[in-house]
Write a protein that holds these residues in place. Structure first.
Motif, mmCIF file in Angstrom:
data_model
loop_
_atom_site.group_PDB
_atom_site.id
_atom_site.type_symbol
_atom_site.label_atom_id
_atom_site.label_comp_id
_atom_site.label_asym_id
_atom_site.label_seq_id
_atom_site.Cartn_x
_atom_site.Cartn_y
_atom_site.Cartn_z
ATOM 1 N N LEU A 103 0.992 -1.452 0.107
ATOM 2 C CA LEU A 103 -0.006 -0.062 0.049
ATOM 3 C C LEU A 103 0.440 1.054 -0.501
ATOM 4 N N THR A 104 0.498 1.742 -1.138
ATOM 5 C CA THR A 104 1.557 3.431 -0.941
ATOM 6 C C THR A 104 0.669 4.712 -0.958
ATOM 7 N N GLY A 105 1.163 5.886 0.023
ATOM 8 C CA GLY A 105 0.584 6.841 0.054
ATOM 9 C C GLY A 105 1.273 8.002 -0.842
ATOM 10 N N PRO A 106 1.802 9.020 0.098
ATOM 11 C CA PRO A 106 1.300 9.238 1.181
ATOM 12 C C PRO A 106 0.673 9.688 1.760
ATOM 13 N N THR A 107 -0.399 9.269 2.876
ATOM 14 C CA THR A 107 -0.991 9.848 3.656
ATOM 15 C C THR A 107 -0.963 9.764 5.180
ATOM 16 N N THR A 108 -2.018 10.163 5.586
ATOM 17 C CA THR A 108 -2.028 10.265 7.208
ATOM 18 C C THR A 108 -1.958 8.768 8.243
ATOM 19 N N ALA A 109 -1.249 8.194 8.564
ATOM 20 C CA ALA A 109 -1.590 7.311 9.794
ATOM 21 C C ALA A 109 -2.513 6.589 10.177
ATOM 22 N N ALA A 110 -3.552 7.731 10.091
ATOM 23 C CA ALA A 110 -5.155 7.650 10.501
ATOM 24 C C ALA A 110 -5.559 6.903 9.280
ATOM 25 N N ASN A 111 -4.999 7.375 7.124
ATOM 26 C CA ASN A 111 -5.768 6.610 6.359
ATOM 27 C C ASN A 111 -4.951 5.452 6.230
ATOM 28 N N PHE A 112 -3.709 5.206 6.777
ATOM 29 C CA PHE A 112 -3.142 3.299 6.323
ATOM 30 C C PHE A 112 -3.250 3.342 7.890
ATOM 31 N N GLN A 113 -4.157 3.327 8.689
ATOM 32 C CA GLN A 113 -4.847 1.933 9.375
ATOM 33 C C GLN A 113 -5.759 1.692 9.465
ATOM 34 N N VAL A 114 -6.841 2.846 8.769
ATOM 35 C CA VAL A 114 -7.799 2.225 8.209
ATOM 36 C C VAL A 114 -7.955 1.230 6.878
ATOM 37 N N ALA A 115 -6.883 1.775 6.093
ATOM 38 C CA ALA A 115 -6.951 0.617 5.294
ATOM 39 C C ALA A 115 -6.632 -1.191 5.702
ATOM 40 N N LEU A 116 -5.737 -0.890 6.628
ATOM 41 C CA LEU A 116 -4.920 -2.282 7.324
ATOM 42 C C LEU A 116 -6.168 -2.879 8.044
ATOM 43 N N ARG A 117 -7.328 -1.721 8.166
ATOM 44 C CA ARG A 117 -8.587 -2.710 8.717
ATOM 45 C C ARG A 117 -9.055 -3.131 7.906
ATOM 46 N N SER A 118 -9.203 -3.191 6.402
ATOM 47 C CA SER A 118 -10.122 -3.769 5.560
ATOM 48 C C SER A 118 -9.292 -4.454 4.949
ATOM 49 N N ILE A 119 -8.196 -5.477 4.880
ATOM 50 C CA ILE A 119 -7.322 -6.143 4.521
ATOM 51 C C ILE A 119 -7.860 -7.495 5.208
ATOM 52 N N TYR A 120 -8.235 -8.703 3.666
ATOM 53 C CA TYR A 120 -9.058 -9.322 3.745
ATOM 54 C C TYR A 120 -8.287 -10.415 3.073
ATOM 55 N N PHE A 121 -8.167 -12.371 3.679
ATOM 56 C CA PHE A 121 -7.254 -13.368 3.151
ATOM 57 C C PHE A 121 -8.594 -14.462 2.775
ATOM 58 N N LYS A 122 -7.791 -14.789 1.266
ATOM 59 C CA LYS A 122 -8.409 -16.124 0.904
ATOM 60 C C LYS A 122 -7.665 -16.647 0.340
ATOM 61 N N ALA A 123 -8.372 -18.148 0.440
ATOM 62 C CA ALA A 123 -7.354 -19.021 0.641
ATOM 63 C C ALA A 123 -8.514 -19.701 -1.310
ATOM 64 N N THR A 124 -7.515 -19.510 -2.573
ATOM 65 C CA THR A 124 -8.918 -20.300 -3.483
ATOM 66 C C THR A 124 -9.051 -20.942 -3.930
ATOM 67 N N GLU A 125 -7.428 -22.199 -3.428
ATOM 68 C CA GLU A 125 -7.052 -23.179 -3.441
ATOM 69 C C GLU A 125 -7.711 -24.768 -2.835
#
Length: 179
Positions: A103-125
Motif C-alpha cells: 500500500l503506497t501513499g503518502p497519507t496520514t497514519a489514520a488513513n493507513f490504519q483504516v486501510a489495514l483494517r480493511s485487508i482480507y485473506f482468501k485462499a482459492t486453492e
C-alpha cells in the motif's frame, strides 16, 4: 572547529528526534476453516476473512506514512490472496508470487490504519482431505514506513487453517469462521 561541532550537534539532535512508526495487530490467531460435503474428499472455502479489526498505526514524529507492506511470510501457496478496500489516496498492489500487498501513499497514519483494517485473506486453492488440518497455516506480517524512511518493527498475525465436514447446499455460500 566550533562550526563543525555545531553541525555535528545539530545532526545528533535531528537524528535523535526521528522516530520509527509503530504498527500493531491483534496477537491471537485467526481461524480459516475449509469445509467439505459428505460426498467429497476435497475441502473448499469461497469466502475471505478480515485480517485485523483493530490494527493501529502511530508515529511520534510524523503523521504521514509512505508505505505499508502486508505479506504472507509463512505458508504461502498458489491461490492465497490479500485484498483491501480502497482508501484514497492509498494505492494497493498485490503480488501473488510472493504473497505481498504493498500500500503506497503518502497519507496520514489514520488513513493507513483504516486501510489495514480493511485487508482480507482468501485462499482459492482446494485442499484434499488428507492435506487439512493445520498443514497450511499462514503467518502474515505487517510493516509500515513513514515519509522520513523510518520503518516500523514487523508485527505478525497467524491464520490457522482447519477443516471440517459440513453439509453443503448448492447455491448457499460457505462461511469462514473468524475468532
Amino acid at each position: 572547529m566550533l562550526l563543525l561541532g555545531s553541525l555535528f550537534l545539530t545532526f545528533l539532535v535531528c537524528y535523535a528526534l526521528s522516530a520509527a512508526p509503530v504498527v500493531n495487530v491483534e496477537n491471537f490467531p485467526l481461524t480459516y476453516e475449509y469445509y467439505n460435503s459428505y460426498q467429497s474428499t476435497q475441502f473448499i472455502n469461497d469466502t475471505a476473512i478480515l485480517l485485523s479489526k483493530a490494527a493501529t498505526v502511530t508515529d511520534a514524529d510524523s503523521d504521514n506514512i509512505q508505505t505499508a507492506v502486508i505479506q504472507i511470510t509463512h505458508g504461502l501457496i498458489s491461490g492465497d490472496t490479500l485484498s483491501y478496500t480502497d482508501v484514497s489516496p492509498i494505492v494497493g498492489v498485490y503480488s501473488p508470487e510472493d504473497g505481498k500487498l504493498t500500500l503506497t501513499g503518502p497519507t496520514t497514519a489514520a488513513n493507513f490504519q483504516v486501510a489495514l483494517r480493511s485487508i482480507y485473506f482468501k485462499a482459492t486453492e482446494t485442499y484434499h482431505l488428507l492435506d487439512v488440518p493445520n498443514k497450511h497455516n499462514k503467518l502474515v506480517s505487517f510493516k509500515v514506513t513513514d515519509v522520513n524512511s523510518d520503518a516500523s518493527a514487523i508485527d505478525n498475525r497467524a491464520i490457522n487453517i482447519t477443516g471440517a465436514t459440513r453439509v453443503y447446499t448448492e447455491g448457499v455460500p460457505l462461511i469462514a469462521q473468524v475468532n
